[in-house]
Design a protein around this motif. Sequence first.
Motif, PDB file in Angstrom:
ATOM      1  N   UNK A 309       0.842  -1.218   0.000  1.00 25.40           N
ATOM      2  CA  UNK A 309       0.000   0.000   0.000  1.00 25.40           C
ATOM      3  C   UNK A 309       0.866   1.254   0.000  1.00 25.40           C
ATOM      4  N   UNK A 310       1.974   1.167   0.725  1.00 27.20           N
ATOM      5  CA  UNK A 310       2.838   2.354   0.872  1.00 27.20           C
ATOM      6  C   UNK A 310       3.368   2.812  -0.481  1.00 27.20           C
ATOM      7  N   UNK A 311       3.630   1.848  -1.346  1.00 33.99           N
ATOM      8  CA  UNK A 311       4.126   2.204  -2.686  1.00 33.99           C
ATOM      9  C   UNK A 311       3.038   2.946  -3.458  1.00 33.99           C
ATOM     10  N   UNK A 312       1.812   2.434  -3.378  1.00 35.10           N
ATOM     11  CA  UNK A 312       0.724   3.039  -4.144  1.00 35.10           C
ATOM     12  C   UNK A 312       0.420   4.440  -3.624  1.00 35.10           C
ATOM     13  N   UNK A 313       0.315   4.537  -2.308  1.00 27.75           N
ATOM     14  CA  UNK A 313      -0.177   5.787  -1.735  1.00 27.75           C
ATOM     15  C   UNK A 313       0.904   6.839  -1.573  1.00 27.75           C
ATOM     16  N   UNK A 314       2.106   6.384  -1.320  1.00 24.99           N
ATOM     17  CA  UNK A 314       3.159   7.363  -1.054  1.00 24.99           C
ATOM     18  C   UNK A 314       4.125   7.453  -2.224  1.00 24.99           C
ATOM     19  N   UNK A 315       3.830   6.654  -3.249  1.00 27.79           N
ATOM     20  CA  UNK A 315       4.658   6.637  -4.456  1.00 27.79           C
ATOM     21  C   UNK A 315       6.148   6.573  -4.149  1.00 27.79           C
ATOM     22  N   UNK A 316       6.466   5.728  -3.210  1.00 27.40           N
ATOM     23  CA  UNK A 316       7.869   5.554  -2.858  1.00 27.40           C
ATOM     24  C   UNK A 316       8.100   4.075  -2.556  1.00 27.40           C
ATOM     25  N   UNK A 317       8.794   3.431  -3.488  1.00 25.11           N
ATOM     26  CA  UNK A 317       9.004   1.992  -3.376  1.00 25.11           C
ATOM     27  C   UNK A 317       9.717   1.608  -2.067  1.00 25.11           C
ATOM     28  N   UNK A 318      10.641   2.454  -1.644  1.00 28.31           N
ATOM     29  CA  UNK A 318      11.411   2.143  -0.437  1.00 28.31           C
ATOM     30  C   UNK A 318      10.491   1.953   0.780  1.00 28.31           C
ATOM     31  N   UNK A 319       9.347   2.651   0.759  1.00 27.37           N
ATOM     32  CA  UNK A 319       8.441   2.568   1.907  1.00 27.37           C
ATOM     33  C   UNK A 319       7.850   1.170   2.091  1.00 27.37           C
ATOM     34  N   UNK A 320       7.810   0.374   1.027  1.00 30.10           N
ATOM     35  CA  UNK A 320       7.382  -1.026   1.177  1.00 30.10           C
ATOM     36  C   UNK A 320       8.311  -1.702   2.178  1.00 30.10           C
ATOM     37  N   UNK A 321       9.597  -1.507   1.927  1.00 26.66           N
ATOM     38  CA  UNK A 321      10.599  -2.253   2.710  1.00 26.66           C
ATOM     39  C   UNK A 321      10.736  -1.683   4.125  1.00 26.66           C
ATOM     40  N   UNK A 322      10.530  -0.370   4.242  1.00 25.31           N
ATOM     41  CA  UNK A 322      10.541   0.223   5.594  1.00 25.31           C
ATOM     42  C   UNK A 322       9.405  -0.351   6.422  1.00 25.31           C
ATOM     43  N   UNK A 323       8.224  -0.439   5.786  1.00 20.53           N
ATOM     44  CA  UNK A 323       7.046  -0.945   6.508  1.00 20.53           C
ATOM     45  C   UNK A 323       7.249  -2.415   6.907  1.00 20.53           C
ATOM     46  N   UNK A 324       7.805  -3.200   5.985  1.00 21.95           N
ATOM     47  CA  UNK A 324       8.043  -4.621   6.292  1.00 21.95           C
ATOM     48  C   UNK A 324       9.007  -4.764   7.464  1.00 21.95           C
ATOM     49  N   UNK A 325      10.075  -3.981   7.390  1.00 18.12           N
ATOM     50  CA  UNK A 325      11.118  -4.133   8.400  1.00 18.12           C
ATOM     51  C   UNK A 325      10.695  -3.548   9.757  1.00 18.12           C
ATOM     52  N   UNK A 326      10.219  -2.300   9.758  1.00 17.47           N
ATOM     53  CA  UNK A 326      10.027  -1.596  11.028  1.00 17.47           C
ATOM     54  C   UNK A 326       8.659  -1.823  11.642  1.00 17.47           C
ATOM     55  N   UNK A 327       7.654  -2.037  10.801  1.00 19.38           N
ATOM     56  CA  UNK A 327       6.311  -2.219  11.362  1.00 19.38           C
ATOM     57  C   UNK A 327       5.987  -3.690  11.582  1.00 19.38           C
ATOM     58  N   UNK A 328       6.328  -4.522  10.582  1.00 20.22           N
ATOM     59  CA  UNK A 328       5.936  -5.934  10.647  1.00 20.22           C
ATOM     60  C   UNK A 328       7.076  -6.877  11.012  1.00 20.22           C
ATOM     61  N   UNK A 329       8.296  -6.360  11.023  1.00 16.92           N
ATOM     62  CA  UNK A 329       9.448  -7.213  11.351  1.00 16.92           C
ATOM     63  C   UNK A 329       9.514  -8.445  10.430  1.00 16.92           C
ATOM     64  N   UNK A 330       9.368  -8.184   9.137  1.00 16.14           N
ATOM     65  CA  UNK A 330       9.345  -9.276   8.150  1.00 16.14           C
ATOM     66  C   UNK A 330      10.438  -9.085   7.113  1.00 16.14           C
ATOM     67  N   UNK A 331      10.971 -10.207   6.627  1.00 21.94           N
ATOM     68  CA  UNK A 331      11.960 -10.127   5.555  1.00 21.94           C
ATOM     69  C   UNK A 331      11.243 -10.206   4.208  1.00 21.94           C
ATOM     70  N   UNK A 332      11.681  -9.384   3.254  1.00 21.47           N
ATOM     71  CA  UNK A 332      11.040  -9.387   1.930  1.00 21.47           C
ATOM     72  C   UNK A 332      11.240 -10.721   1.213  1.00 21.47           C
ATOM     73  N   UNK A 333      12.246 -11.498   1.672  1.00 17.27           N
ATOM     74  CA  UNK A 333      12.509 -12.803   1.026  1.00 17.27           C
ATOM     75  C   UNK A 333      11.304 -13.739   1.116  1.00 17.27           C
ATOM     76  N   UNK A 334      10.525 -13.588   2.190  1.00 18.13           N
ATOM     77  CA  UNK A 334       9.351 -14.463   2.382  1.00 18.13           C
ATOM     78  C   UNK A 334       8.395 -14.337   1.184  1.00 18.13           C
ATOM     79  N   UNK A 335       8.324 -13.132   0.601  1.00 14.88           N
ATOM     80  CA  UNK A 335       7.417 -12.925  -0.541  1.00 14.88           C
ATOM     81  C   UNK A 335       7.788 -13.834  -1.708  1.00 14.88           C
ATOM     82  N   UNK A 336       9.057 -14.170  -1.804  1.00 17.09           N
ATOM     83  CA  UNK A 336       9.542 -15.007  -2.910  1.00 17.09           C
ATOM     84  C   UNK A 336       9.174 -16.480  -2.768  1.00 17.09           C
ATOM     85  N   UNK A 337       8.556 -16.868  -1.665  1.00 21.03           N
ATOM     86  CA  UNK A 337       8.203 -18.287  -1.485  1.00 21.03           C
ATOM     87  C   UNK A 337       6.802 -18.605  -2.008  1.00 21.03           C
ATOM     88  N   UNK A 338       6.140 -17.615  -2.597  1.00 24.07           N
ATOM     89  CA  UNK A 338       4.776 -17.840  -3.138  1.00 24.07           C
ATOM     90  C   UNK A 338       4.825 -18.894  -4.256  1.00 24.07           C
TER      91      UNK A 338
END
Length: 367
Positions: A309-338
């Motif tokens: 959502x952060x990318x869509x609304x804030x038009x800043x791709x980096x915010x995806x990764x900030x949100x994953x790391x700081x808010x959800x404590x998640x690694x983006x690598x997990x997305x690759x297991x789909x």
Amino acid sequence: MQYRDYGKTGKKVSMLGFGAMRFSEVDNHDKCVEMIVHAARGGINYFDTAPGYFETRSETVCGKGFAELRRQGLPYYVSTKTFQSNESEIRREIEASLKRLDVPAIDFYHIWCVTSLENWKERKNQGIIKTFQKLKEEKLINHICVSTHLIQNNIAELFTESVFEGVLFGYSAYNFKTREKAFDVVQQKNLGAVVMNPLGGGLIPGNPELCRFLLKSGEECNKENAVKVALQFLWDHKPLSVALVGFANKEEIDLALSAAETHTPRTEAELATAKANASKSFEGICTGCSYCDDCPQEIPIPKFMDAYNRKILEQDEQNIYNQLKWHWNLSSEVAGTCSQCGSCESVCTQHLNIIERLEYIAKNAPK
Ligand code: SF4
Ligand code: SF4
């Protein structure tokens, strides 16, 4: 300021609460105290803090603020929390909180951040309910409350525990669908209900367009009006006691106070229409409803979509990764297991291209 019942406790709380987690200058104690006094003069009497905010500095400045409120004869209620579960740790924590807050008792003491029903079970097994009841008998706390980010049936199940007198949970025009069930229990059990994150963690002030549907005709679509109408939408929920806003400065307090002063409640029918329009306005955006949250690969899809959502609304791709790391404590690598089984997309209430979004997150992660 309108004052509402905090469940069946007999306490009347201001429908606008002060969240002490966003002071812009937490080390400038005079400025923080001024903000607390300013809010209390505006009619706010519910102040929420936590031992962990600003590494304990929030409770300390609140304590100084409360001393000044006492000096000026201004009323206030104190809400704070503990992450601890066993008696000795809780006692250590509450003693420190009482000292920092400079009060003899906590009005609303929260079992903080129940993360899952399993987590709740574990905390109960450690005797948390008994400990809280003892604290109440000893008059160190006045009311037993809980805070959580649980959603759907899980939040409803947690809130049915008979020990709670009040509950604290995230709720906003942007994600109301995920926690509407909480209000059913709040009404059935006559609980105090405080909502946090009412502006979607900055999403609403940062994207006023999203709240255009809540504006009256002739009202300009800008940040200030978006904040006002988003708060007023919350106060249209009759079982709600307090909408908690984290204030960074006096101007933000004044804006929220003016929203409270100009609030004219919607009827139930008007609120239903506003909710239907909210669903349209947030099209393309994950609302966190969690209907998709049953991934065979155990990917926490709503959390990844929230980050996207952060990318869509804030038009800043980096915010995806900030949100994953700081808010959800998640690694983006997990997305690759789909495994692209598609079951999540078939149930997504917003018809989102979840697979494509996960692929994007995995591929574009910063090295
Ligand atoms: S498509 Fe991917 S993310 Fe969706 S349920 Fe299947 S494995 Fe999980
Ligand atoms: S991805 Fe769709 S189903 Fe899942 S939480 Fe978001 S809106 Fe709801």
